[in-house]
Structures are given as structure tokens and as C-alpha cells.
Design an enzyme around this catalytic site. Structure first.
Site, PDB file in Angstrom:
ATOM      1  N   SER A  45       0.820  -1.210   0.000  1.00  0.00           N
ATOM      2  CA  SER A  45       0.000   0.000   0.000  1.00  0.00           C
ATOM      3  C   SER A  45       0.854   1.260   0.000  1.00  0.00           C
ATOM      4  CB  SER A  45      -0.971   0.002   1.186  1.00  0.00           C
ATOM      5  OG  SER A  45      -0.275  -0.051   2.412  1.00  0.00           O
ATOM      6  N   GLU A  46       2.037   1.214   0.657  1.00  0.00           N
ATOM      7  CA  GLU A  46       2.944   2.359   0.624  1.00  0.00           C
ATOM      8  C   GLU A  46       4.388   1.887   0.599  1.00  0.00           C
ATOM      9  OE1 GLU A  46       1.900   5.422   0.324  1.00  0.00           O
ATOM     10  OE2 GLU A  46      -0.179   5.287   1.006  1.00  0.00           O
ATOM     11  N   THR A  47       5.217   2.630  -0.131  1.00  0.00           N
ATOM     12  CA  THR A  47       6.668   2.509  -0.047  1.00  0.00           C
ATOM     13  C   THR A  47       7.216   3.876   0.325  1.00  0.00           C
ATOM     14  OG1 THR A  47       6.769   0.719  -1.676  1.00  0.00           O
ATOM     15  CG2 THR A  47       8.791   1.957  -1.279  1.00  0.00           C
TER      16      THR A  47
END
Length: 264
Positions: A45-47
Site C-alpha cells: 500500500s505504501e513505499t
């Protein structure tokens, strides 16, 4: 030269729970195309991408499809990695320079505290038809802040049983949709689920930035400014939420799951 990247489960003290984020610590900035390609490759979902700046770190967050202006769990994961690997002194707060201004992280025992801006919702009378059609619910409250819609519904049971139509929700011009209810147990004050199909994440496991909206909303509803919150996704996660004027202190735990190298 290979670049190290880490996967951290945030807002949990157990592996394979909470919300996984990738953290990439760089010695110097990389261009946006490269960061977006890495985020798409990680497919989380996030990096988060960090590099040293002044007396702290520059921090940017990318979903598999776009950059976002605020992310709680990837910030928590970033602070965890910086302390765990000795990039930063665990006895000192970390300052992050972000698109949402200066954010700080500090340690409180096994918990990490994030100081974020409050993002209270404003009630709206009109909203897209796809919003309620996509959720299949009757709302008690509908509001919006600069990022998301916030919807309170009648019960925890209804919230846990939601089966959204993501094709409809994807058509809504907003980052995402936060759905919340009061908890039916004494363990938590409120629970939530968060849907972000417009930015490539149908349901986010645990969303720190959503609690910048949830905290002020439940402060007014429950007449208190400290909460224990639960995000009722399949993986689940626990947050402590504390309100201070126009700031929200989010506390959570984190555990490293994976360390690897980018070689391309």
C-alpha cells in the site's frame, strides 16, 4: 550499487499483522519515476523513500500507482528502521520533511509516537451517489477533509460485514473513504475500515493518516481526547490516538519482516 529496502509490519507487534510498508533509505534523492517504479514493484500500500536532509530526513510516500501527501504507517515503519539499524539515535526524536510539513517521531518504550497534523472532517449534505451505493449502508454522518470522506455507521457489526463495490468507490474524486463506528467492547473506543481504490489500494490494513481525521471526529462525539483505536481489516491493527490542539499524536508498534536489495 545495490540499495537496501526493508518491509516492516506497522501498528502491530506481530509479523504478518498490521500494515506492511516498504522502506528505502537512500544516500541522496532519486527521481520520481524511479521511486514510482520501485513502489509498483513492491506492490504494497505504501513505499517510503528517505534520504538525509538538514537535521532530519526527507520522506516521501508512494502507493503502487501514485504519490500521496501523508501516510502514517510508512512513517512509523521509517522511524522503526532508522532506529533499529542505527541510522538515528533512539534517544532522540526524528524529524521528517514531507509534503505535509514537518513530522516528528519519538520512542516511548516499545511504542513509536508520531506527531501529525489534525485533519478534522466537515459535515457535507451532498455527496456522490456512488459513495453509499458502493458501501451499501445508511450513514449516521458524512464528512470530508482534504483527503478523504469520513462516514459513521450504526454499529461495529455492520462495519465488519461491509463488502464494498470498489468499482463504484473508485469513481469518487477523493483519496479514500473512512468508515467508522463506536466499539462494542471496552478494549477500544472506536473502530474503522479504510478504502482507497482511487490510489490503487482497495482496503488499507491500518491507516495512520485516517486517524488524523478519526481522532478529532471522536473527540467531539465522546468528549475525550485520548483513545485506543482498532482498524478492523483482515490483518488488523491497534493505535493509540491523542489530541493536542491542532495536532494528533499517533502511537504504534512495528516489526521488521524482510530485508532485501534492489539490484536493477
Amino acid at each position: 550499487m545495490p540499495i537496501s529496502i526493508y518491509v516492516v509490519d506497522a501498528f502491530t507487534n506481530q509479523v504478518f499483522k498490521g500494515n506492511p510498508a516498504a522502506v528505502c533509505v537512500l544516500s541522496s534523492p532519486k527521481d520520481e519515476v524511479w521511486m514510482q517504479n520501485v513502489a509498483a514493484e513492491m506492490n504494497l500500500s505504501e513505499t517510503a523513500f528517505l534520504h538525509p536532509q538538514q537535521d532530519g530526513y526527507s520522506l516521501r510516500w508512494f502507493t503502487p500507482s501514485t504519490e500521496v501527501d501523508l501516510c502514517g504507517h510508512a512513517t512509523l515503519a521509517s522511524a522503526h528502521i532508522l532506529w533499529e539499524l542505527g541510522y538515528a539515535n533512539s534517544e532522540q526524536p526524528i524529524t521528517f520533511y514531507t509534503k505535509s510539513g514537518l513530522l516528528t517521531a519519538s520512542k516511548d518504550g516499545e511504542w513509536i509516537e508520531l506527531n501529525f497534523p489534525a485533519e478534522p472532517p466537515e459535515q457535507v449534505a451532498a455527496y456522490p451517489n456512488e459513495l453509499m451505493e458502493g458501501l451499501g449502508i445508511q450513514p449516521l454522518f458524512v464528512g470530508r477533509n482534504r483527503f478523504d470522506y469520513l462516514i459513521e455507521i450504526e454499529s461495529e457489526r455492520v462495519l465488519r460485514e461491509l463488502k464494498p463495490n470498489f468499482s463504484l468507490l473508485q469513481q469518487i474524486d477523493t483519496r479514500g473513504i473512512i468508515v467508522t463506528s463506536k466499539s462494542t467492547t471496552n478494549e477500544f473506543d472506536f473502530i474503522s475500515r479504510c478504502f482507497f481504490p482511487a490510489v490503487g489500494v482497495d482496503e488499507d490494513p491500518v491507516t495512520g493518516s485516517a486517524h488524523c481525521c478519526l481522532g478529532p471526529y471522536w473527540e467531539n462525539k465522546l468528549d475525550k481526547n485520548e483513545f485506543i483505536a482498532y482498524q478492523a481489516s483482515k490483518r488488523g491493527g491497534v493505535l493509540k490516538v491523542k489530541l493536542h490542539s491542532n495536532r494528533v499524536v499517533l502511537s504504534g508498534q512495528a516489526v521488521t519482516v524482510l530485508e532485501c536489495e534492489l539490484v536493477g
